[in-house]
Design a protein around this motif. Structure first.
Motif, short mmCIF file in Angstrom:
data_model
loop_
_atom_site.label_atom_id
_atom_site.label_comp_id
_atom_site.label_asym_id
_atom_site.label_seq_id
_atom_site.Cartn_x
_atom_site.Cartn_y
_atom_site.Cartn_z
N LYS A 11 1.61 -1.27 0.25
CA LYS A 11 0.00 0.29 -0.26
C LYS A 11 0.47 1.51 0.01
N MET A 12 1.95 0.71 0.71
CA MET A 12 3.05 2.80 1.24
C MET A 12 3.44 2.74 -0.43
N THR A 13 3.75 1.49 -1.49
CA THR A 13 4.61 1.68 -2.61
C THR A 13 4.05 2.18 -3.44
N GLN A 14 2.27 1.51 -4.00
CA GLN A 14 1.96 1.16 -4.90
C GLN A 14 1.52 2.77 -6.00
N GLY A 15 1.36 3.82 -5.31
CA GLY A 15 1.31 5.17 -5.83
C GLY A 15 1.67 5.81 -7.22
N SER A 16 3.06 5.27 -6.91
CA SER A 16 4.15 5.61 -7.52
C SER A 16 4.00 4.69 -8.99
N PHE A 17 3.51 3.37 -8.72
CA PHE A 17 3.14 2.57 -10.10
C PHE A 17 2.22 3.04 -10.52
N PRO A 63 3.91 -13.64 -17.22
CA PRO A 63 5.15 -13.35 -17.05
C PRO A 63 5.16 -12.19 -16.01
N PHE A 64 3.36 -11.94 -15.08
CA PHE A 64 4.13 -11.02 -14.44
C PHE A 64 2.95 -11.47 -13.53
N GLY A 65 3.14 -12.77 -12.79
CA GLY A 65 2.19 -13.43 -11.81
C GLY A 65 0.74 -13.17 -11.52
N GLY A 66 0.06 -13.39 -10.02
CA GLY A 66 -1.12 -12.93 -10.18
C GLY A 66 -1.85 -13.31 -9.13
N GLY A 67 -2.62 -13.33 -9.22
CA GLY A 67 -3.32 -13.11 -7.69
C GLY A 67 -2.40 -11.46 -6.40
N ILE A 93 3.97 -5.77 -9.23
CA ILE A 93 3.69 -4.42 -8.87
C ILE A 93 3.59 -3.13 -10.03
N GLY A 94 4.97 -3.72 -10.85
CA GLY A 94 5.66 -2.93 -11.84
C GLY A 94 5.98 -2.63 -13.16
N GLN A 95 4.62 -3.76 -13.43
CA GLN A 95 3.84 -4.54 -14.80
C GLN A 95 3.82 -3.72 -15.91
N ARG A 96 3.00 -2.50 -15.57
CA ARG A 96 2.69 -1.78 -16.65
C ARG A 96 3.57 -0.46 -16.72
N VAL A 97 5.02 -0.10 -15.86
CA VAL A 97 5.96 0.89 -15.70
C VAL A 97 7.00 -0.20 -16.90
N ALA A 98 6.95 -1.38 -16.99
CA ALA A 98 8.05 -2.52 -17.30
C ALA A 98 7.23 -2.46 -18.46
N ARG A 99 5.94 -2.96 -18.71
CA ARG A 99 5.76 -2.91 -20.11
C ARG A 99 5.99 -1.63 -20.89
N MET A 100 6.18 -0.38 -20.29
CA MET A 100 5.59 0.80 -20.72
C MET A 100 7.23 1.36 -21.28
N GLU A 101 8.45 0.53 -20.23
CA GLU A 101 9.67 0.70 -20.18
C GLU A 101 10.43 -0.22 -21.97
N ALA A 102 9.07 -0.68 -22.00
CA ALA A 102 9.93 -2.23 -23.04
C ALA A 102 9.65 -1.96 -24.18
N LEU A 103 8.52 -1.64 -23.89
CA LEU A 103 7.71 -1.22 -25.54
C LEU A 103 8.16 -0.21 -26.36
N ASP A 104 8.30 1.30 -25.14
CA ASP A 104 9.41 2.84 -26.11
C ASP A 104 10.57 2.25 -25.82
N ALA A 105 11.64 1.25 -25.78
CA ALA A 105 12.94 1.50 -25.98
C ALA A 105 12.94 0.00 -27.27
N MET A 106 11.84 -0.38 -27.27
CA MET A 106 11.79 -1.33 -29.01
C MET A 106 11.04 -1.02 -30.09
#
Ligand code: HEM
Length: 400
Positions: A69-75, A337-341, A346-359
């Protein structure tokens, strides 16, 4: 180029992985994966947190919930402006480096370049620290990864003599990482960053100083090699499949939406999931629907094997991004690949954004060519990594 999509090392690990004494059940079926990841009685076992500290990545229960809960805001999406700014900044650094390589003809190393970029992203996004584009922190990070994997592996079998040389080497690696964490602890991050959120938590007494350190260490583990290795595998796969490389080059050059590129990323994550295994332990006798389990039963969930489960994937070892195009009817847990439950990355959206933009940025301007003809396979560590450094030469195909 000799290249296999299978990982004998990963397959051998699954076959031979033993438990520390409690019953161990190996899982590769999506229904069973789902039952485990959604059971409140299936929690993370102690092994990794004993080695790498009490970070959100390894813990469970009420302490985990506080950190999440403490860290989710930044993601979250409302922070997309800050996330995108950091992504654009690191990609521009990478583009300059690739431009330089295209001019000199000197080969560069794919995994190193991407790890340099994702480490730089983590520092900027999470700690508000601006590293130069040619920083050399990445070896500290990858040596730390290798060390904790080696340690976790050695702790599974305590019957042999203590390998003192190994422990000395690992101690040095861990000391280097801790010095890095100490530097980060002294920084002064702006509001909205992850480290700032942890500092606020510390000031309000929810967590203490050593827990902040644990979280920083955990972020290195969760948020650097995962994305950089995914990018390296994506470019290795595109290099080995020129038809797909040409398809995505055309799509990116057209400047519109890029579903084919996203399909390439998804198929890369299927064949080379950066987190190939997850573990859980039953903390109370539990009926998971498919079987009843005793307390302390441990599960080794193989993301790698679930992604190749013949009942859910046709020609599972073949690189075929078209599986991810058009309407897709598949079990939610056949691809994870990003698990579940509750522990879904927590970084899924940011990781996908970083990877796709770099590609997109790379594919629009450059073509990468393998500079060696070595056989490549995936080795097992905390993540799935290429068996040797991948040297590439860089050809510019469009102006900046
Ligand atoms: C391609 C990139 C990535 C992949 C494949 C990936 C994969 C995963 C997986 C499978 C888990 C679940 C582990 C489990 O259930 O035990 C996870 C959790 C996590 N990931 Fe990622 N990850 C990626 C990138 C990132 C990034 C960039 C960050 C942060 C900057 C991050 C932070 C985390 C954290 C903090 C957790 C723990 C979440 C929790 O337990 O609540 N990940 N990741």
């Amino acid at each position: 180029m000799p290249f296999t999509t299978q990982s004998p090392a990963c397959e051998a690990y699954f076959e031979t992985r033993d438990s520390t004494g409690d019953p161990l059940v190996k899982i590769r079926d999506p229904d069973q994966v789902q039952a485990i990841l959604h059971s409140k009685h299936a929690v993370r076992p102690a092994l990794m947190r004993n080695i790498a500290g009490q970070s959100m990545v390894w813990i469970d229960g009420p302490d985990w919930l506080i950190r999440r809960k403490m860290t989710q805001g930044s993601f979250q999406l409302h922070n997309e402006g800050r996330q995108r700014k950091a992504i654009n900044w690191v990609i521009s650094g990478l583009m300059n480096r690739l431009d330089q390589a295209s001019r000199t003809g000197e080969p560069c190393f794919l995994v190193d370049e991407f790890l340099r970029m994702t480490t730089r992203f983590l520092y900027r996004f999470a700690f508000d620290i601006a590293l130069p584009a040619d920083h050399e922190k990445a070896p500290v990070v990858s040596a730390f990864f290798a060390a904790i994997f080696e340690l976790s592996y050695s702790m599974l079998d305590m019957s042999g003599p203590l390998d003192i040389a190994m422990h000395k080497r690992l101690k040095q690696t861990i000391t280097n990482m801790e010095s890095e964490i100490e530097l980060i602890m002294q920084s002064d991050p702006a509001a909205g960053t992850l480290l700032h959120a942890l500092r606020v938590g510390r000031e309000s007494g929810e967590i203490d100083d050593s827990q902040v350190r644990d979280e920083v260490r955990g972020l290195f583990i969760a948020g650097t090699e995962t994305t950089s290795l995914t990018l390296a595998w994506a470019f290795l796969l595109l290099g080995a499949h020129p038809t797909w490389r040409e398809r995505v080059e055309k799509e990116v050059a057209a400047g519109g939406p890029t579903p084919e590129l996203e399909a390439v990323l998804n198929e890369t994550l299927r064949l080379f999931p950066a987190v190939p295994f997850m573990t859980r332990m039953i903390e109370a006798p539990t009926d998971l629907g498919f079987e009843k389990f005793d307390q302390r039963t441990e599960f080794l969930i193989s993301v790698y094997h679930t992604h190749r489960n013949q009942a859910h994937w046709r020609d599972p070892h073949t690189f075929d991004p078209s599986r991810f195009l058009g309407e897709q009817k598949r079990h939610r847990y056949a691809w994870l690949p990003f698990g579940g439950g509750r522990h879904l990355c927590i970084g899924q959206r940011v990781a996908r954004m970083e990877a796709l933009d770099a590609m997109r940025a790379i594919i629009r301007q450059f073509r990468l060519h393998r500079a060696d003809d070595r056989d490549t396979t995936a080795l097992m560590g905390i993540t799935l990594m290429p068996s040797h450094p991948i040297a590439v030469t860089v050809e510019r195909i469009a102006p900046a």
